[in-house]
Each structure stands twice: as structure tokens, then as C-alpha cells.
Design an enzyme around this catalytic site. Structure first.
Site, mmCIF file in Angstrom:
data_model
loop_
_atom_site.group_PDB
_atom_site.id
_atom_site.type_symbol
_atom_site.label_atom_id
_atom_site.label_comp_id
_atom_site.label_asym_id
_atom_site.label_seq_id
_atom_site.Cartn_x
_atom_site.Cartn_y
_atom_site.Cartn_z
ATOM 1 N N THR A 66 0.838 -1.191 0.000
ATOM 2 C CA THR A 66 0.000 0.000 0.000
ATOM 3 C C THR A 66 0.874 1.242 0.000
ATOM 4 O O THR A 66 2.039 1.186 0.392
ATOM 5 C CB THR A 66 -0.969 0.011 1.204
ATOM 6 O OG1 THR A 66 -1.856 1.134 1.090
ATOM 7 C CG2 THR A 66 -0.210 0.117 2.515
ATOM 8 N N ASP A 96 4.729 1.301 1.220
ATOM 9 C CA ASP A 96 5.855 1.794 0.416
ATOM 10 C C ASP A 96 6.293 3.083 1.099
ATOM 11 O O ASP A 96 5.857 4.171 0.749
ATOM 12 C CB ASP A 96 5.391 2.057 -1.018
ATOM 13 C CG ASP A 96 6.552 2.501 -1.910
ATOM 14 O OD1 ASP A 96 6.376 2.535 -3.139
ATOM 15 O OD2 ASP A 96 7.644 2.815 -1.374
ATOM 16 N N ARG A 133 5.524 -2.496 -10.087
ATOM 17 C CA ARG A 133 5.392 -1.799 -8.816
ATOM 18 C C ARG A 133 5.188 -2.781 -7.685
ATOM 19 O O ARG A 133 4.764 -3.915 -7.908
ATOM 20 C CB ARG A 133 4.190 -0.850 -8.886
ATOM 21 C CG ARG A 133 4.427 0.284 -9.870
ATOM 22 C CD ARG A 133 3.225 1.195 -9.940
ATOM 23 N NE ARG A 133 2.003 0.464 -10.234
ATOM 24 C CZ ARG A 133 0.821 1.045 -10.411
ATOM 25 N NH1 ARG A 133 0.713 2.346 -10.285
ATOM 26 N NH2 ARG A 133 -0.253 0.330 -10.667
ATOM 27 N N ARG A 138 6.032 -6.656 -1.750
ATOM 28 C CA ARG A 138 5.603 -8.068 -1.748
ATOM 29 C C ARG A 138 6.726 -8.953 -1.230
ATOM 30 O O ARG A 138 6.485 -9.896 -0.469
ATOM 31 C CB ARG A 138 5.187 -8.500 -3.153
ATOM 32 C CG ARG A 138 3.919 -7.799 -3.635
ATOM 33 C CD ARG A 138 3.358 -8.422 -4.890
ATOM 34 N NE ARG A 138 2.248 -7.615 -5.393
ATOM 35 C CZ ARG A 138 2.343 -6.767 -6.415
ATOM 36 N NH1 ARG A 138 3.484 -6.634 -7.075
ATOM 37 N NH2 ARG A 138 1.293 -6.053 -6.790
ATOM 38 N N ASP A 165 -4.537 -3.236 -2.877
ATOM 39 C CA ASP A 165 -5.540 -2.606 -2.014
ATOM 40 C C ASP A 165 -6.697 -1.977 -2.770
ATOM 41 O O ASP A 165 -7.608 -1.446 -2.156
ATOM 42 C CB ASP A 165 -4.890 -1.604 -1.040
ATOM 43 C CG ASP A 165 -4.298 -0.373 -1.713
ATOM 44 O OD1 ASP A 165 -3.661 0.426 -1.000
ATOM 45 O OD2 ASP A 165 -4.461 -0.204 -2.930
ATOM 46 N N ASP A 166 -6.688 -2.013 -4.092
ATOM 47 C CA ASP A 166 -7.840 -1.460 -4.797
ATOM 48 C C ASP A 166 -8.680 -2.514 -5.517
ATOM 49 O O ASP A 166 -9.683 -2.174 -6.154
ATOM 50 C CB ASP A 166 -7.411 -0.346 -5.772
ATOM 51 C CG ASP A 166 -6.373 -0.815 -6.767
ATOM 52 O OD1 ASP A 166 -6.029 -0.034 -7.671
ATOM 53 O OD2 ASP A 166 -5.892 -1.955 -6.649
ATOM 54 N N GLU A 252 4.433 -11.678 -12.527
ATOM 55 C CA GLU A 252 3.764 -12.886 -12.043
ATOM 56 C C GLU A 252 4.427 -14.128 -12.631
ATOM 57 O O GLU A 252 4.706 -15.100 -11.933
ATOM 58 C CB GLU A 252 2.281 -12.853 -12.435
ATOM 59 C CG GLU A 252 1.475 -11.734 -11.781
ATOM 60 C CD GLU A 252 1.491 -10.429 -12.566
ATOM 61 O OE1 GLU A 252 2.294 -10.306 -13.525
ATOM 62 O OE2 GLU A 252 0.695 -9.527 -12.226
ATOM 63 N N HIS A 279 -10.328 -6.773 -10.860
ATOM 64 C CA HIS A 279 -9.192 -5.841 -10.819
ATOM 65 C C HIS A 279 -9.723 -4.417 -10.949
ATOM 66 O O HIS A 279 -9.466 -3.715 -11.920
ATOM 67 C CB HIS A 279 -8.245 -6.171 -11.985
ATOM 68 C CG HIS A 279 -6.895 -5.540 -11.860
ATOM 69 N ND1 HIS A 279 -6.636 -4.240 -12.240
ATOM 70 C CD2 HIS A 279 -5.717 -6.033 -11.403
ATOM 71 C CE1 HIS A 279 -5.376 -3.967 -12.016
ATOM 72 N NE2 HIS A 279 -4.778 -5.030 -11.513
ATOM 73 N N THR A 280 -10.483 -3.999 -9.949
ATOM 74 C CA THR A 280 -11.040 -2.650 -9.963
ATOM 75 C C THR A 280 -9.924 -1.645 -9.705
ATOM 76 O O THR A 280 -8.919 -1.962 -9.073
ATOM 77 C CB THR A 280 -12.102 -2.500 -8.861
ATOM 78 O OG1 THR A 280 -11.637 -3.157 -7.667
ATOM 79 C CG2 THR A 280 -13.421 -3.117 -9.274
ATOM 80 N N ARG A 281 -10.092 -0.421 -10.213
ATOM 81 C CA ARG A 281 -9.156 0.663 -9.933
ATOM 82 C C ARG A 281 -9.980 1.880 -9.541
ATOM 83 O O ARG A 281 -11.039 2.130 -10.096
ATOM 84 C CB ARG A 281 -8.310 0.953 -11.170
ATOM 85 C CG ARG A 281 -7.298 -0.151 -11.485
ATOM 86 C CD ARG A 281 -6.777 0.005 -12.886
ATOM 87 N NE ARG A 281 -6.179 1.315 -13.081
ATOM 88 C CZ ARG A 281 -4.886 1.599 -12.912
ATOM 89 N NH1 ARG A 281 -4.062 0.648 -12.548
ATOM 90 N NH2 ARG A 281 -4.431 2.808 -13.115
#
Lengths: 302, 264
Positions: A66, A96, A133, A138, A165-166, A252, A279-281
Site C-alpha cells: 500500500t 511503500d 510496482r 511483496r 488494495d484497490d 507474475e 481488478h477494480t481501480r
């Protein structure tokens, strides 16, 4: 017969009452203990032993990188609202940042679920657009898990996944991932320029990738589309997200090829035909009306 | 699969009726899912979901069935003439109005012959973010309660201005602070009693300037000095007006690439 006085009657009855009480008490003491050993031999019928309590479910570790921006607290709040519905979920929040922020510290204190609060700043040279990012964050989550379990005997139960987190998570997803033996996969909604991306499954095995971007990757899957058993992470102590030699969009794939093969993957969500994570933003907030100098008399956290 | 359940219903706790207008678009299921995940924590919550559609869709019906919440599922389609908007500025097009009004109408109908429970009505858009604390703040509203909302009016938050005596005396906003109720939809709750007392109070559709939708309802219900400030006299932010990005579906192509039977 001359009637006995009351006190005499009571005195006569008392020992009998005591006998009855003692007999009743010993009877209860002889009731079979719960979960009695089976095969006790025949004899007097006993009450059916109560079934042992079900083993507690394997823990789920959610590693969430986050960073500070206006919507951070909102994102963490609604994520917590979801995670708090999940049994035995341990949240690993990695900021971060060079040090723990007050906002996240306060948030963690009141989050309402087991939470580990870490932080590691991304080096400036890696903050360019196009570069992957949250790599350092991670990896910090992985390092914490490895360190915490290093002296414990295998196999350690538990599953971990990377929860940005989103994103949006349905509760059913956690049910699916909890049975991960090594590495499990499932579809992800609203990613890759498509309504969803998914592993292609035949006869219960992953045979390909249904994706909008570079389907030739060894693991053409989004960060939100897989979970790894804790034991696999512990048995591959060098598996981390790479910086050196990493291409954009390959995070990944580069990670998964260190710990598993396509043949080993366990398809979830009804052979990868249901979307249980999106995968919402979140839109960037319009702060055009914020004054240059503080106008308000109080300092309110948002 | 074991579905989650909200906390058991209590006969003594006031009910929170949450009215959520919603419409079909790719992120709809995601939005409703994370809303449900929040609402599952709140005791005595009744979710009134009103679709902007000619028929109740399977997507929403199934989601509500599985969620485990107490719910009512309604629908009313906004006529195309209204959808285009009364103003060319998109942010000033009143959206969700017919749907919210239908929610109020259902509430009034439901309690026309039976005594209503103690409780409140709250308008919760499906893309906002709500803390659990917010619901406990609004639960004991007597008439109309208010609190700050983050990310509206081009600010980190807008807030009612509260006097030391605990009365609302104005609005801390940059955008048109002289509106009778310079407050976002997410920033107030109304007691059921008041909704039923004033059966003609509803959101106006015609002639509503941008930013005045909330006023169009509240002016028929309460005056500024009758408002009850919550959230520590309006010093805490418990709700955020988040908006979700439209996902880029460039790779679907003209005819759609993915299997339309897979619900997203």
C-alpha cells in the site's frame, strides 16, 4: 399411631434424601466422557461420543502493498470490511515508505483482524512508469513469512495470496483458495483489456491462458489470479519478485516459474469459469478546490 | 460453500434502511459485492437495491440471494430523455433520482398499515466507501443527522459547520456553500418517522441545479438548525466518495471476445 412431630419427620427423611442425592451424583459421574476411545468393548450402552471439533481451517495470509495517497484509507477500510468476514485471515500490510505512517498505524490498531504492519520504500530509480510496482513490498511480506516459520517443522499449513488494495474480492474466493495444495489459479475480472482473463482448463488441468495481453508468457496471469501454499514458499526460500532483468508485465510469470509448473497448477472457481475477484481501480480524486494554505481550524484525517 | 450471515436481528435496535440505486456496467457486480461485504457487519440493516433497468436483472437477483443480507430488490428505468441530462455538464446530471424515490415510495408503502420500526433511511451509492462506524453514528437519528464526506466538491472532505453549542450553522465547502443544504448524498440520514410524516418529500427531477439534489429533498423535511451533527461534531470522516475507474475493455473488440455467459 401418635403423629410424629415435624422435626422428627425431617430427621427421619434427611438421611434418605442424602442417599438419593449421592446416588444421583455418582450416576452422572459415570456418564461417558466426550470423544471416548472407540472400540471400548461391549457392555452397558453408553451415550454416543460427541464428534471431535473440526480442525481449524488453514490460515490465509493476504500480502497487501500500500502507498500513501488520498484514497488510501478508504481502500484499506473497504478491504478490511471484506477480510474481516473471512475466518483465520492474517493481513500483512506493507507500506511503500521509509517508516510506518501514522495513518496506517492507527488504521491497523483498529482494523479488527490480525494484522502485521511492515514497510519498505521503493528505490527512486524503480519508480518510473512501465516498471513493475510493489516488488519490494511483496518481497518484504514473503520475507516476514519465511522468517516467522523458519524454525517450525514442515509442512506448515496456510495459503498466501497478493491482495492489492484497490481490487475487489468476493467471500467465495477465500473458500476456493483455502484448499490450495501447491499453487491454485482462477479467473480475474476486468483486467487485460477484457471483461475477464482466465486459465484455460481441460480435464482439471491448466492447458493455456485466455488473456488479452501476451498470452505467450509462461504464466499469463494477473497478481490477483493465484494463491500459493505457505509450504511452497518455505521450500523455495529464494523465490522472490525480481527487479534485475525483469520485463514489464512479467512479474507474475517470473515469480511463478520459480516455484511451480503449469502442470502442477490447481484450477479453482469451477474449473476457472467463475469470476470471484475483480481488478477494480479507483479514480484519482479531484482536489482542485483545496486551498493552498490551511483554511480549516482542525486537522482531519481522510 | 457457507454463506456469511449478518449479526442476528435485534428487536430493540433501530433498523437502518440503506437505499442503493445501481445500474448495469462492467464494475457493477464488483461494487455490489464489496458493498455487501461491508453491510454484512451491520446489525439490523435492510438493503433496498433499486436497479435503473426495465426488469430486475439476474446478476443483481442472484447476488442479493447469495449475500445473506436482508434485502428488497426494486427496479425503475430512467427515461432516456432524463438520462441525457438537464445540463451538459455530466456531473450535474441528477442520477439515481427515480431510483431513490422508488426506494422512499416502497418504504412508505411498507409501513402504511403497520407501525414502522425505529430507524433511519440512508442513501448509499454503490461506488462509495463506508466505515462500519458510520452506521452506528446514524442509527439513533431523531430527525436528520449529518456528517462530513470525503472527496466531494473538489476537496479532501466537505463538512457541516458546527457551532460550539453543537448546532449546524453552515457548510464548509468551496462549491456553492450557500446552498440550503450544501451536503453530499452520502452525508446525511433521515429518520423513518420523518419520512413517513412527510409523505410528499422526495427528490425533485425538474429544475434541479447541479449540487442541489440533496436540497430538493431535505428542504421539505428539516431546517438547518434542526440537523443533528454526528461523527464527533463533524470532525471525523467516516465515508468517502470514491469513484471507480471505467475499465478499458479495448481487447473485447466490436463483437466481444470473452464468453458473455461468464458473468463479471
Amino acid at each position: 399411631m401418635k403423629s410424629l412431630p415435624l422435626s422428627r419427620v425431617l430427621l427421619l427423611l434427611l438421611p434418605w434424601a442424602l442417599v438419593v442425592i449421592v446416588v444421583l451424583d455418582s450416576d452422572t459421574a459415570r456418564a461417558p466422557p466426550p470423544a471416548a476411545a472407540p472400540g471400548n468393548g461391549g457392555g452397558a450402552p453408553r451415550a454416543r461420543p460427541r464428534a471431535p471439533p473440526p480442525p481449524s481451517p488453514p490460515p490465509i495470509y493476504a500480502i497487501t502493498p500500500t502507498y500513501s495517497r488520498p484514497v488510501q484509507k478508504a481502500e484499506l477500510t473497504r478491504l478490511a470490511n471484506t477480510f474481516r468476514q473471512v475466518a483465520r485471515l492474517h493481513w500483512i500490510l506493507v507500506e511503500d515508505a521509509a517508516s510506518r505512517s501514522e495513518l496506517v498505524s492507527r488504521f491497523v490498531a483498529g482494523a479488527g483482524l490480525p494484522c502485521t504492519h511492515l514497510h519498505v520504500p521503493t528505490p527512486r530509480r524503480y519508480k518510473r512508469p512501465g516498471l513493475p510496482r510493489a516488488t519490494e513490498q511483496r518481497n518484504a511480506g514473503l520475507a516476514w513469512l519465511r522468517q516467522r516459520h523458519q524454525h517450525l517443522p514442515p509442512p506448515q499449513p496456510g495459503v498466501l495470496f497478493f491482495a492489492d488494495d484497490d481490487n475487489t474480492y468476493s467471500l467465495e474466493l477465500f473458500h476456493e483458495m483455502r484448499t490450495t495444495r501447491k499453487v491454485s489459479v482462477w479467473p480475474v475480472g476486468l483486467v487485460g483489456g477484457r471483461r475477464y482473463e482466465r486459465p484455460v482448463v481441460e480435464n482439471g488441468k491448466v492447458v493455456g491462458w485466455y488473456t488479452g495481453w501476451r498470452a505467450d508468457r509462461p504464466f499469463a496471469i494477473d497478481m490477483a489470479g493465484f494463491a500459493v501454499s505457505l509450504q511452497v514458499i518455505l521450500s523455495h526460500p529464494k523465490a522472490v519478485f525480481k527487479r534485475r532483468g525483469s520485463q514489464p508485465g512479467m512479474q507474475e510469470s517470473d515469480f511463478l516459474k520459480q516455484i511451480t509448473t503449469v502442470e502442477e497448477l490447481e484450477p479453482k472457481a469451477n474449473n476457472c469459469t467463475k469470476v470471484l475477484v475483480w481488478h477494480t481501480r479507483t479514480e484519482k480524486v479531484n482536489l482542485a478546490n483545496e486551498p493552498k494554505y490551511h483554511l480549516d481550524t482542525v486537522n482531519i484525517e481522510v | 460453500y457457507v454463506y456469511s450471515r449478518p449479526p442476528p436481528w435485534s428487536d430493540t435496535l433501530p433498523t437502518i434502511f440503506v437505499i442503493t440505486p445501481t445500474y448495469t456496467r462492467p464494475v457493477q457486480k464488483a461494487e455490489l459485492t464489496r458493498l455487501a461485504n461491508t453491510f454484512l457487519h451491520v446489525q439490523n440493516l435492510h438493503w433496498v437495491v433499486v436497479e435503473d433497468s426495465p426488469r430486475r436483472t439476474n446478476l443483481v437477483s442472484n447476488l442479493l440471494e447469495k449475500a445473506g443480507l436482508n434485502f428488497t430488490h426494486l427496479n425503475v428505468e430512467t427515461p432516456k430523455s432524463l438520462k441525457v441530462g438537464l445540463s451538459w455538464i455530466p456531473s450535474h446530471t441528477p442520477r439515481g433520482t427515480l431510483q431513490r424515490n422508488l426506494g422512499l415510495h416502497w418504504l412508505r408503502n411498507s409501513f402504511s398499515n403497520t407501525p414502522p420500526p425505529e430507524g433511519v433511511v440512508y442513501f448509499a451509492d454503490d461506488d462509495n466507501t463506508y466505515s462500519l462506524e458510520l452506521f452506528e453514528e446514524m442509527r439513533y437519528t431523531r430527525r436528520v443527522s449529518v456528517w462530513p464526506v470525503a472527496f466531494v466538491g473538489g476537496l479532501r472532505y466537505e463538512s457541516p459547520k458546527v457551532s460550539p453549542a453543537g448546532k449546524v450553522v453552515g457548510w464548509k465547502t468551496v462549491f456553492d456553500p450557500n446552498r440550503p443544504f450544501a451536503i453530499d448524498m452520502a452525508g446525511f440520514a433521515i429518520s423513518i418517522k420523518l419520512i413517513l410524516e412527510k409523505p410528499h418529500a422526495s427528490f425533485k427531477l425538474e429544475g434541479v441545479k447541479g449540487g442541489y439534489q440533496e436540497t430538493s429533498l431535505l428542504k421539505d423535511l428539516v431546517t438547518m438548525d434542526g440537523l443533528e451533527p454526528k461523527a464527533a461534531n463533524c470532525t471525523k470522516v467516516l465515508v468517502w466518495h470514491t469513484r471507480t475507474e471505467r475499465p478499458t475493455l479495448v481487447n473485447e473488440g466490436k463483437r466481444g471476445f470473452t464468453d458473455p455467459r461468464v458473468e463479471v
